[in-house]
Scaffold this active site. Structure first.
Site, short mmCIF file in Angstrom:
data_model
loop_
_atom_site.label_atom_id
_atom_site.label_comp_id
_atom_site.label_asym_id
_atom_site.label_seq_id
_atom_site.Cartn_x
_atom_site.Cartn_y
_atom_site.Cartn_z
N ASP A 21 0.93 -1.16 -0.10
CA ASP A 21 -0.04 -0.10 0.11
C ASP A 21 0.78 1.20 0.14
OD1 ASP A 21 -2.01 2.10 0.42
OD2 ASP A 21 -1.95 1.49 2.66
N ASP A 29 -2.11 -1.38 -3.71
CA ASP A 29 -2.37 -0.73 -4.96
C ASP A 29 -1.24 -0.85 -6.06
OD1 ASP A 29 -0.15 1.27 -4.43
OD2 ASP A 29 -1.51 1.97 -2.83
N ASP A 98 -5.66 -11.78 -14.66
CA ASP A 98 -6.68 -12.50 -14.33
C ASP A 98 -7.75 -12.43 -15.42
OD1 ASP A 98 -7.61 -14.98 -12.63
OD2 ASP A 98 -6.33 -14.04 -11.10
N ASP A 198 -9.45 -17.98 -14.95
CA ASP A 198 -10.52 -18.34 -13.67
C ASP A 198 -11.39 -19.48 -14.05
OD1 ASP A 198 -10.65 -17.98 -10.61
OD2 ASP A 198 -12.64 -17.48 -11.39
N GLU A 257 -7.25 -22.28 -14.91
CA GLU A 257 -7.64 -22.89 -13.75
C GLU A 257 -8.80 -23.82 -13.85
OE1 GLU A 257 -8.75 -21.58 -9.23
OE2 GLU A 257 -9.79 -20.66 -11.08
N HIS A 332 -3.88 -17.70 -4.01
CA HIS A 332 -4.63 -16.82 -3.26
C HIS A 332 -5.89 -17.55 -2.60
CE1 HIS A 332 -6.24 -17.30 -7.28
NE2 HIS A 332 -7.60 -16.77 -6.79
N ASP A 333 -6.17 -18.89 -3.23
CA ASP A 333 -7.07 -19.74 -2.88
C ASP A 333 -6.83 -20.78 -1.81
OD1 ASP A 333 -9.29 -18.79 -4.00
OD2 ASP A 333 -8.97 -19.70 -6.09
#
Length: 568
Positions: A21, A29, A98, A198, A257, A332-333
Site C-alpha cells: 500500500d 495498490d 486474471d 479463472d 484454472e 490466493h485460494d
C-alpha cells in the site's frame, strides 16, 4: 526438444490488495506493485500474474467483476496500470492478468440488463423457471447452498456456481463469447502479456442441467461437481478463443484454472503441444487433505505415497502425451503450505527450503505466490470478526446455525486457521515496522501475520542462510541448468512415506537427483540410483557426504539436489 520461453519462466502471483500500500488506505495498490518490481527482478521473476484489479463490488475479492475494462479505484487508475506494465517490461518481466469470464458480478451492466430483459442480454446468463415448484436441479454452489438464486422480479432462477453475487455467463450464446474476445483484445493491445483464466473449465455445463444422483445427503457441496465443470464444449470454446484471439498474439502466456481435472488424460485436450492453452492448474494435490465429497474445512490424514501418485503420475503422463504442467503449492485460494505439508514452527526454515526445492525442480512452469519466498505461514489464530473471505464466513455461519446460540465455535475457527483462504491473503511481511511495512495507515483491510517481526523480507534480505537467499540460489540454478526445466522426469522410490525423490535427465548432458525428506525426524533412506555431487541443500554439508554409499541419513526436512555430469 520444444523449448518455449514460458516453460522455463518463473511466475510470481501478486494479490494486489495485500502486496503493498502506497497511499495509507490499508489496501494494496498498483503503485505498490510498481515500487517492488526491482525486488521481484532480483528474486529471479520472469512473469508477474495479478489477481483481479478490475472494477468490482468486492463480494469475492475482485472475482466478481462489474466492468472488465476499468480499474478498481481502490487500486489506482488505468494510468497507474500502464506505468506499472511499462516498468515491468523495462526490467524484462511480463505482466499476466486474471481473466474471470465464467461469471461476472451481479452488478455488471450485462446482468442488470439481463434481469430487465433489455435487448439481447436476457440470454447472456443462465435463467430457468422453477421445476415442479422447486429449483431447476439439485446442484450445490462452491461457496455453499444451492447453485440457483431466485429473482423475484423475473420469477425465475439464475445459475451461479459460486456466490449468488456471481451469476454464470451463458457461453452457449455466441454474442457472449464475442464480448469476451473483445475484452481479451482490449488488454492485450494495451500491453498485457497473457492471462490466467479463472475456472475456465466451468464455461460449459452438462446439457439439460440434470439432477445428480445423491448418495451422501451430507455432501451438498459436491452435488453437480462433475456437471458444473468439464462440460462437452470446453475444448470447442477454448479452440475458438485460440482462433479468434490467442493465435494473433504470438508471445501470449496462457494458463487455465481447471478444478475437477483428475488426471492428465482429461487435461491433454486443453493443452496438447501448447494449444489451445499452454498449461492448466489442476487441484488433485490440493485436495489431498480434504475429506471426499466435502469442503476443504473437513480434514483427512494423508500419506506421502498418495502425493507421489498424484503429482508423479501427472508429470509422467504429461511428458508422454505432449502436455506441460504448472508447478504451484500456494496461491490466493490455498493456505500457506508450510503448516499444511510440513512444519511452520519447529524446523520452519528447513521445511520452507525443502518445499522450495521440491516445488522448483518438478516438470512444469514454476509459480511462486507472494510471501512464499520468505516462508510465510498461516495465522496463529482467527476470530470471526477478522475473517474476510466469503467462503470462510459462509462456512462459519452454516455451522453456527446448527448449534445452540452460545455454542463454542473454536473448532470451526481452528479449521479456518488450518485451511482458510484468508491465510494467504494477509499482507506481505516486508519489515518489522508497524503493519509489517505493508501500509503507513493504521488499519489494513485484513490483519497482518502475528509473526511479521521475525519473518519478513528485510530480516532475510542479503542474509546467506535465509529462506529468501535459498530461493534466489535455487532460481539461479534453475536458470543455469536447462535439465531442471526440460529434462526427463522419473520417480524414485514411490513407496517411501518419508522421502520424496525423483530424477531429471537431459540426455547427453546431466542427470539430477532431487531428494526431499517430509519427516520431522532423522530418516535413513537407501538411495536406489546414482547421486553425483550436491548442487544445493538446505543444511550445511559436512564430510558425512563423502562417506555416503547407497544409504543416506537425512535430517528433519532435509533436501538435496545432486548433479551427475553425463558428458564425462
Amino acid at each position: 526438444m520444444d523449448r518455449q520461453w514460458w516453460k522455463g519462466a518463473v511466475v510470481y502471483q501478486i494479490y494486489p490488495y495485500s502486496f503493498k500500500d502506497t497511499t495509507g488506505t490499508g489496501t494494496g495498490d498498483i503503485n505498490g506493485i510498481t515500487s517492488k518490481l526491482p525486488y521481484l527482478q532480483d528474486l529471479g521473476v520472469d512473469v508477474i500474474w495479478l489477481s483481479p484489479i478490475y472494477e468490482s463490488p468486492m463480494k469475492d475479492m475482485g472475482y466478481d467483476i462489474s466492468d472488465y475494462r476499468a480499474i478498481n479505484p481502490d487500486l489506482g487508475t488505468m494510468e497507474d496500470w500502464e506505468q506499472m506494465v511499462a516498468r515491468a517490461h523495462e526490467l524484462g518481466m511480463k505482466v499476466v492478468m486474471d481473466l474471470v469470464v465464467n461469471h461476472s458480478s451481479d452488478q455488471h451492466a450485462w446482468f442488470q440488463q439481463s434481469k430487465r430483459g433489455e435487448g439481447d442480454k436476457r440470454d447472456w446468463y443462465v435463467w430457468r423457471p422453477p421445476k415442479d415448484g422447486q429449483e431447476p436441479n439439485n446442484w450445490g454452489a462452491i461457496f455453499g447452498g444451492s447453485c440457483w438464486e431466485w429473482d423475484e422480479d423475473c420469477k425465475e432462477y439464475y445459475l451461479h456456481v459460486f456466490d449468488p453475487s456471481q451469476p454464470d455467463l451463458n457461453w452457449e450464446n455466441p454474442e457472449v463469447r464475442e464480448a469476451i474476445w473483445v475484452v481479451m483484445r482490449f488488454w492485450l493491445d494495451k500491453g498485457c502479456d497473457g492471462f490466467r483464466m479463472d475456472v475456465i473449465n466451468c464455461i460449459s455445463k452438462e446439457p439439460g442441467f440434470p439432477d445428480v444422483p445423491v448418495t451422501d445427503p451430507t455432501a451438498k457441496f459436491q452435488y453437480g461437481l462433475l456437471y458444473r465443470f468439464n462440460g462437452p464444449k470446453v475444448v470447442e470454446y477454448l479452440n475458438e478463443m485460440y482462433d479468434k484471439v490467442l493465435q494473433h498474439y504470438p508471445e501470449v502466456f496462457t494458463v487455465g484454472e481447471t478444478p475437477g481435472i483428475a488426471n492428465a488424460a482429461e487435461a491433454i485436450p486443453l493443452i496438447q503441444h501448447g494449444k489451445p492453452l499452454q498449461m492448466i492448474f489442476h487441484f488433485e494435490h490440493m485436495y489431498i487433505d480434504h475429506q471426499p465429497g466435502k469442503t476443504c474445512f473437513y480434514h483427512r490424514d494423508w500419506k506421502l505415497s498418495e502425493l507421489k501418485k498424484i503429482l508423479g503420475n501427472f508429470m509422467i503422463q504429461m511428458q508422454d502425451q505432449g502436455g506441460w504442467d504448472s508447478l504451484y503449492l500456494e496461491n490466493h485460494d490455498q493456505p500457506r503450505i508450510l503448516g499444511r505439508w510440513a512444519n511452520d514452527t519447529t524446523y520452519r526454515a528447513e521445511a520452507a527450503k525443502m518445499l522450495a526445492l521440491f516445488h522448483a525442480t518438478g516438470r512444469g512452469t514454476l509459480y511462486l505466490y507472494q510471501g512464499q519466498e520468505i516462508g510465510m505461514a498461516n495465522a496463529r489464530e482467527w476470530t470471526f470478526e477478522q475473517l474476510r473471505d466469503v467462503e470462510e464466513i459462509n462456512h462459519y455461519k452454516a455451522i453456527q446455525a446448527t448449534r445452540a446460540p452460545d455454542a463454542d465455535m473454536s473448532d470451526v475457527l481452528e479449521e479456518i486457521r488450518r485451511i482458510g483462504r484468508d491465510n494467504a491473503r494477509m499482507p506481505v511481511s516486508w519489515d518489522a515496522s508497524s503493519n509489517a511495512g505493508f501500509t503507513s495507515g493504521s488499519t489494513p483491510w485484513i490483519k497482518v501475520n502475528e509473526d511479521y517481526k521475525e519473518w519478513n523480507v528485510a530480516v532475510q534480505e542479503n542474509v546467506p542462510g535465509s529462506v529468501l537467499a535459498f530461493w534466489k540460489r535455487l532460481l539461479q540454478l534453475r536458470r543455469q541448468e536447462p535439465g531442471l526445466v526440460y529434462g526427463k522426469f522419473s520417480m524414485v522410490d514411490r513407496e517411501s512415506e518419508d522421502v520424496y525423490a525423483y530424477t531429471r535427465t537431459l540426455e547427453g548432458e546431466a542427470e539430477y537427483l532431487v531428494v526431499c525428506s517430509f519427516s520431522d525426524k532423522d530418516v535413513n533412506w537407501k538411495c536406489p540410483v546414482g547421486k553425483g555431487e550436491v548442487a544445493i541443500s538446505n543444511y550445511e554439508q559436512s564430510d558425512v557426504l563423502a562417506k555416503e554409499h547407497d544409504g543416506l541419513t537425512l535430517r528433519p526436512y532435509e533436501c538435496r539436489l545432486y548433479k551427475r555430469d553425463l558428458r564425462q
